[in-house]
Design an enzyme around this catalytic site. Structure first.
Site: not given
Ligand SMILES: Cc1cc2nc3c(=O)[nH]c(=O)nc-3n(C[C@H](O)[C@H](O)[C@H](O)COP(=O)(O)O)c2cc1C
Length: 391
Positions: A24, A26, A78, A109, A149, A212-213
């Protein structure tokens, strides 16, 4: 004879054969982006977060955020909330009105204005509150699967993921996703995949997902091997690259066929024309979602840098597209590019999206003194849901 691969993830009555979840995000993972990603591969595609309070109040924005396109066969929403009763009411509404097939609860968050009031990644520190929110959601959801999450905790000295994971498992969640960072880590450094392996090991009886990553399909397979998780959650890696889901699908098909294979696939490497087409299609889907060409064109601007990362389009092109006003205007701008320009390689890969450095997590006064809610903390928490974007 080939035997069918066993379902990789099971969410209630749904089998999800490709163990990939769109994280998810935002402002990003609305119906438009989810549809675009799903056109490339299988998996579960989760909505951006919606606050439980906005949903209970049926704000126009929250109702739009929980909407799905008819092609979305698992409607995944979510929720973010800080109060068991409001979460319960929001889940009850989603289920009674048949608006969701899966509900994810966001406890990750790290934004200071949220953690400062005890919300987001600060909340699992209060074990009683965390458990009661998850229990309330699972109870209200009935047969609809609920997942959580979360992050590792507040900071390295105040980790919450192992006890929160156990509490969520005991409450009856379907899966637990862990982003291997603390709130203080924000988006810095590399996600700690060892913590994901620790959670997996400590909770053998519930599905665990790692987050993550993951920037490529190879990263996803590497996480599966290194941590033993049931599936992966992919966020920033797909920004401007919805075709990553095709790579993930191909790699997991191979991995499921033979977990020992090197799951080496030929990744999608679009030329500039194909990138431009995906960018335009994304905009068309946003027009449907917002029911406004102007709104969609404003929204797509934030995706420009991600889509065209590494491609030889020039600063003027990027600047013009970052002010695009209509589809016609977009076509005019894009008519100048060399559609045949090939995939630029490493330049187009790698980290993108939020990359902010670590910072001390803002918390309410004396938050860390007790793992129970004390004094007027419950009252203060209500504010941790106000002013949060998400409906
Ligand atoms: C622009 C943006 C918005 C996000 N919004 C949410 C959200 O609404 N809910 C949530 O659980 N995590 C949110 N996250 C976190 C991501 O779901 C994820 O946990 C985080 O980016 C790490 O994963 P990644 O390394 O694959 O990006 C957001 C991340 C980004 C970059």
């Amino acid at each position: 004879m080939q035997t069918a691969a066993k379902p990789a993830l099971r969410y209630g009555k749904f089998e999800i054969n490709t163990p990939v979840v769109l994280a998810p995000m935002a402002g990003i993972t609305n119906t438009a982006f989810r549809r675009l990603c799903r056109e490339f591969g299988g998996g579960l595609y989760v909505s951006e977060m919606v606050t439980s309070r906005a949903l209970v109040e049926r704000t126009e924005e929250s109702m739009r955020l929980v909407g799905h396109h008819e092609s979305e066969d698992i409607r995944s929403v979510q929720l973010y909330g800080v109060d068991p009763k409001t979460i319960s009411d929001a889940v009850t509404m989603l289920v009674a009105e048949d608006r969701a097939d899966h509900i994810d609860l966001n406890f990750g968050c790290p934004v200071p204005k949220v953690t400062r009031k005890g919300g987001g990644a600060a909340l699992p520190w209060k074990q009683d509150l965390f458990a009661s929110i998850v229990q309330a959601a699972v109870k209200a959801a009935g047969d609809v699967p609920v997942t959580v999450k979360m992050r590792k905790g507040i900071d390295a000295e105040h980790l919450t993921f192992l006890d929160a994971g156990k509490a969520a498992r005991d409450a009856g969640v379907t899966a637990i996703a862990l982003h291997g960072r603390t709130a203080s880590d924000y988006y810095s450094g590399h996600a700690d995949w060892n913590s994901i392996a620790d959670l997996r090991e400590s909770l053998p009886d519930v599905q665990v997902l790692g987050n993550g990553d993951i920037w490529s399909a190879a990263d996803a397979i590497q996480m599966m091997r290194q941590t033993g998780v049931d599936g992966v959650v992919v966020g920033r890696g797909c920004l401007g690259r919805p075709w990553l889901f095709a790579d993930l699908q191909a790699a997991f098909d191979e991995y499921q066929r033979d977990p020992n294979s090197n799951a080496n696939i030929s990744p999608v490497q679009p030329n500039l024309g194909e990138v431009a087409d995906a960018f335009r299609r994304h905009t068309e889907l946003l027009i449907e979602f917002f029911e406004s060409e102007e709104h969609a064109c404003r929204d797509i601007r934030k995706h420009v840098a991600w889509y065209f990362k590494g491609y030889p389009v020039g600063g003027e092109f990027r600047a013009s597209l970052a002010q695009v006003k209509s589809l016609e205007h977009m076509d005019e701008i894009m008519s100048s590019i060399d559609r045949g320009a090939p995939y630029p390689g490493d330049e187009a890969e790698g980290p993108r999206g939020r990359l902010g450095g670590s910072k001390q997590c803002s918390l309410p006064e004396r938050w860390l003194d007790s793992r129970e809610l004390v004094g007027d903390q419950r009252k203060m928490l209500q504010e941790a849901e106000l002013g949060v974007s998400g409906g």
